[in-house]
Design a protein around this motif. Structure first.
Motif, PDB file in Angstrom:
ATOM      1  N   ASP A   8       0.838  -1.182   0.000  1.00 44.50           N
ATOM      2  CA  ASP A   8       0.000   0.000   0.000  1.00 44.50           C
ATOM      3  C   ASP A   8       0.879   1.240   0.000  1.00 44.50           C
ATOM      4  N   GLY A   9       0.305   2.386  -0.362  1.00 50.03           N
ATOM      5  CA  GLY A   9       1.175   3.520  -0.580  1.00 50.03           C
ATOM      6  C   GLY A   9       0.601   4.852  -0.186  1.00 50.03           C
ATOM      7  N   ARG A  16      -4.641   4.887   2.767  1.00 47.63           N
ATOM      8  CA  ARG A  16      -3.722   3.888   2.248  1.00 47.63           C
ATOM      9  C   ARG A  16      -4.524   2.848   1.482  1.00 47.63           C
ATOM     10  N   ARG A  17      -4.171   2.636   0.225  1.00 45.13           N
ATOM     11  CA  ARG A  17      -4.884   1.674  -0.600  1.00 45.13           C
ATOM     12  C   ARG A  17      -4.049   0.419  -0.779  1.00 45.13           C
ATOM     13  N   VAL A  19      -2.762  -2.594  -2.900  1.00 46.44           N
ATOM     14  CA  VAL A  19      -2.583  -2.924  -4.307  1.00 46.44           C
ATOM     15  C   VAL A  19      -3.146  -4.315  -4.557  1.00 46.44           C
ATOM     16  N   HIS A  35      -0.990  -4.987 -11.775  1.00 48.23           N
ATOM     17  CA  HIS A  35      -1.198  -4.458 -10.428  1.00 48.23           C
ATOM     18  C   HIS A  35      -1.998  -3.171 -10.500  1.00 48.23           C
ATOM     19  N   ASP A  36      -2.846  -2.942  -9.485  1.00 47.26           N
ATOM     20  CA  ASP A  36      -3.751  -1.795  -9.482  1.00 47.26           C
ATOM     21  C   ASP A  36      -3.856  -1.251  -8.060  1.00 47.26           C
ATOM     22  N   SER A  37      -3.556   0.029  -7.894  1.00 50.59           N
ATOM     23  CA  SER A  37      -3.594   0.626  -6.557  1.00 50.59           C
ATOM     24  C   SER A  37      -4.950   1.224  -6.206  1.00 50.59           C
ATOM     25  N   GLU A  61       7.101   1.609  -3.632  1.00 52.19           N
ATOM     26  CA  GLU A  61       6.493   2.363  -2.537  1.00 52.19           C
ATOM     27  C   GLU A  61       6.535   3.880  -2.744  1.00 52.19           C
ATOM     28  N   LEU A  64       3.818   4.833  -5.222  1.00 47.88           N
ATOM     29  CA  LEU A  64       2.487   4.722  -4.630  1.00 47.88           C
ATOM     30  C   LEU A  64       2.213   5.866  -3.655  1.00 47.88           C
ATOM     31  N   ARG A  73      -4.503   7.105  -9.266  1.00 46.03           N
ATOM     32  CA  ARG A  73      -4.561   5.644  -9.293  1.00 46.03           C
ATOM     33  C   ARG A  73      -3.388   5.131 -10.134  1.00 46.03           C
TER      34      ARG A  73
END
Length: 294
Positions: A8-9, A16-17, A19, A35-37, A61, A64, A73
């Motif tokens: 997460d970032g 914090r999302r 991934v 990968h998708d944040s 990191e 993100l 995003r």
């Protein structure tokens, strides 16, 4: 689709999302590990991150964190043979445009900016050239330029032997990989400080990429040394070229050449940066992206 723990970032004061990662199926039966944040952030501006050579393709990191602070995003994927993506020997740089389109479709994204660092730079430009309806702007940081007679492509490279082998074909580059060793002189003091500090996650990801073998890097180098499959001069979307003046991996002449041939490209040279420390420009590059996407 599965969460990647620890990826997460969020920045301080920002949500914090987690991934999420998935294997995107391609028409040839292969997959791209993507990968998708921000699947939970509909309507957010989207940035496609193109990884360096070698890495796994998972977003780093600092990328993100900078994106979360700006409400961006991030999507990314491992190029063939990297990070769980299917091998595709003989791929050219242009193939990244279709790969990005497949990943974007899988994540429901119809417009984005593309940003690539080092070996990711050419692949970020591929989408800008060949998928301008999808890619609205592009950034390359320390990105290698196409091989050309306009200047000495190798001049200033501390360790050009891998690319020289790649010019002789994939078999020669694969043979070189069997004895290749890291040359510490290709990084300057600022690069080592970055790897020990804010960009420690980059070094860790390079280490994780070892588990997938050398084929991704081999195929990247062969693609860089061969015709890319598109002309950077045909790019019609805004492009930012960021280059470290002290870079001994991708020398400054590469950034200058890209900026000279891409119509309207903006060149930002960072006088105190090498190949890794130039990534400290990621936050300001994201600000540039947001201005172009408005």
């Amino acid at each position: 689709m599965r969460p990647e723990p620890g990826a997460d970032g969020g920045g301080a004061g920002y949500p914090r999302r987690m991934v999420t990662s998935t294997d995107v199926r391609l028409p040839d039966g292969g997959v791209l590990r993507a990968h998708d944040s921000g699947a939970d952030a509909p309507g957010a501006p989207v940035l496609a991150w193109h990884h360096g050579s070698p890495q796994t393709g998972a977003p780093l990191e600092p990328v993100l964190a900078a994106a979360a602070a700006r409400g961006i995003r991030v999507i990314s994927y491992g190029r063939p043979s990297y990070g769980g993506s299917t091998a595709r020997p003989g791929r050219d740089v242009a193939s990244a445009a279709d790969d990005l389109a497949a990943v974007a479709e899988a994540f429901g994204v119809t417009g984005l900016a593309s940003m690539g660092a080092s070996g990711g730079g050419p692949h970020a430009l591929a989408g800008a050239a060949l998928r301008p309806g999808l890619v609205r702007a592009a950034v390359t940081l320390a990105g290698i330029a196409p091989r050309t007679d306009a200047y000495d492509w190798f001049d200033g490279m501390a360790s050009p032997d891998g690319l020289r082998a790649a010019m002789r074909g994939r078999a020669a580059r694969a043979a070189f990989a069997e004895t290749d060793e890291f040359d510490p002189t290709q990084f300057v003091a600022a690069d080592y400080a970055a790897l020990e500090g804010g960009w420690a996650s980059l070094g860790a990801d390079v280490g994780r990429s070892d588990a997938f073998g050398p084929d991704g890097l081999i195929d990247d180098d062969v693609a860089f040394a061969a015709p890319w499959g598109f002309d950077p001069a045909a790019i019609s979307v805004p492009v930012l070229v960021v280059q470290g003046a002290l870079d001994r991996v991708v020398p400054p002449a590469h950034g200058a050449y890209l900026a000279s041939v891409i119509p309207g490209a903006e060149l930002r040279v960072r006088p105190d940066d090498g190949h890794v420390s130039v990534l400290d420009a990621v936050p300001e590059a994201m600000d540039w992206v947001l201005a172009k996407l408005r």
